[in-house]
Design a protein around this motif. Structure first.
Motif, PDB file in Angstrom:
ATOM      1  N   ALA A 167       8.618  14.215   6.378  1.00 37.74           N
ATOM      2  CA  ALA A 167       8.210  12.810   6.305  1.00 37.74           C
ATOM      3  C   ALA A 167       8.603  12.186   4.972  1.00 37.74           C
ATOM      4  CB  ALA A 167       6.700  12.695   6.516  1.00 37.74           C
ATOM      5  N   ARG A 183       5.420   5.248   4.716  1.00 37.48           N
ATOM      6  CA  ARG A 183       5.993   3.993   4.208  1.00 37.48           C
ATOM      7  C   ARG A 183       4.962   2.872   4.234  1.00 37.48           C
ATOM      8  NH1 ARG A 183       8.179  -0.573   6.371  1.00 37.48           N
ATOM      9  NH2 ARG A 183       7.887   0.237   8.490  1.00 37.48           N
ATOM     10  N   GLY A 193       6.802   9.680   8.630  1.00 38.48           N
ATOM     11  CA  GLY A 193       7.590   8.945   7.640  1.00 38.48           C
ATOM     12  C   GLY A 193       7.272   7.465   7.647  1.00 38.48           C
ATOM     13  N   SER A 209       7.918  14.046  12.089  1.00 35.20           N
ATOM     14  CA  SER A 209       8.461  13.468  10.853  1.00 35.20           C
ATOM     15  C   SER A 209       8.809  11.997  11.014  1.00 35.20           C
ATOM     16  CB  SER A 209       9.700  14.254  10.416  1.00 35.20           C
ATOM     17  OG  SER A 209      10.803  14.013  11.287  1.00 35.20           O
ATOM     18  N   ARG A 218      14.307   5.777   4.403  1.00 32.80           N
ATOM     19  CA  ARG A 218      13.955   4.500   5.051  1.00 32.80           C
ATOM     20  C   ARG A 218      13.833   3.376   4.047  1.00 32.80           C
ATOM     21  NH1 ARG A 218      12.999   0.346   6.835  1.00 32.80           N
ATOM     22  NH2 ARG A 218      11.707  -0.308   8.621  1.00 32.80           N
ATOM     23  N   VAL A 253      12.322  11.301   4.944  1.00 32.52           N
ATOM     24  CA  VAL A 253      12.488  10.209   5.901  1.00 32.52           C
ATOM     25  C   VAL A 253      12.030   8.895   5.283  1.00 32.52           C
ATOM     26  CG1 VAL A 253      11.680   9.265   8.104  1.00 32.52           C
ATOM     27  CG2 VAL A 253      12.358  11.658   7.955  1.00 32.52           C
ATOM     28  N   TRP A 254      10.884   8.932   4.622  1.00 30.16           N
ATOM     29  CA  TRP A 254      10.363   7.731   3.945  1.00 30.16           C
ATOM     30  C   TRP A 254      11.298   7.276   2.833  1.00 30.16           C
ATOM     31  CZ3 TRP A 254       8.043   8.490  -1.146  1.00 30.16           C
ATOM     32  CH2 TRP A 254       7.690   7.281  -1.748  1.00 30.16           C
TER      33      TRP A 254
END
Length: 246
Positions: A55, A125, A121, A117, A62, A58-59
């Motif tokens: 996560a 965020r 994620g 995830s 992103r 991914v965050w």
């Protein structure tokens, strides 16, 4: 299947007892459920670890300022959130890892971890964005580095915000593992189905499986709720006040 011979409450009780024995006692079939539940817990635990660890990248991707990275992260999230987990597992099992010797359990962990995830994620965020910028500015003014300010002040507040939703995702993950029988994994649901196919008894295998999932989900929710209270500053102050009063 509980009727046995004759009718009435006594015959029903005898049939119920015989059904119970066929389901759990004969050939030690209760061990199948115990082993299957162990597999379910293992997949849930490892998938939660993997999904939570993924996560963070991914965050970061992103929210990256590089547009290509951000677009790739959005696509990753969209694909995983839009693909049924069963389909994802079958793609991984039969296509991606179809010609490898990788055990199905690890394929399930990868599939569930990737799925989690994508959601975790996005939760991270939104949680970080909910923390006022003034928290970081105040920490920097006190001499904290941006990294220390984030982990000391921003992340704990974000975690408290997202924990209720994250708790729901973990409970959903636990229940979702019931589909791993489709890729030849002997989890709790698969063990229950095998017992039912051998004994032609549906009541005890299904009811027992449902109860075990309910109990495990309830205990997991309770543990995460206690964790959330401990992360709440108000809980910490109340506990310190209680200790001082004592």
């Amino acid at each position: 299947s509980f009727a046995g011979t004759g009718s009435g409450p006594v015959a029903f009780a005898r049939g119920l007892k015989a059904s119970f024995e066929r389901t759990f006692v004969t050939e030690g079939r209760w061990r199948m459920l115990a082993d299957g539940f162990g597999v379910t817990l293992l997949i849930t635990f490892l998938s939660a670890l993997l999904g939570t660890a993924l996560a963070f990248p991914v965050w970061l991707a992103r929210t990256a300022k590089v547009r290509v990275v951000s677009i790739c992260a959005k696509a990753y999230i969209a694909v995983l959130q839009g693909t049924p987990v069963l389909v994802l597992l079958m793609v991984l099992f039969y296509i991606v890892f179809g010609k490898t010797e990788l055990d199905g359990l690890w394929i399930a962990v990868i599939g569930f971890g990737l799925n989690l995830s994508a959601y975790a994620g996005e939760m991270l965020r939104s949680g970080v964005e909910s923390v006022p910028d003034g928290q970081t500015e105040a920490a920097l003014a006190l001499g904290y580095t941006p990294r220390r300010a984030f982990f000391r002040f921003v992340l704990p507040q974000a975690v408290r915000t997202i924990l209720p939703v994250y708790r729901g995702e973990l409970i959903g993950l636990l229940k979702m593992t019931s589909i791993v029988g489709y890729i030849a994994i002997g989890d709790l649901t698969k063990a229950s189905d095998l017992i039912r196919s051998r004994t032609y008894e549906a009541f005890f295998p299904i009811i027992t499986t449902a109860f075990i999932y309910f109990a495990a989900s309830w205990l997991l929710a309770l543990a995460l709720e206690r964790l959330g209270r401990r992360l709440d500053p108000a809980f910490g102050r109340a506990r310190r006040d209680k200790e001082v009063a004592a």
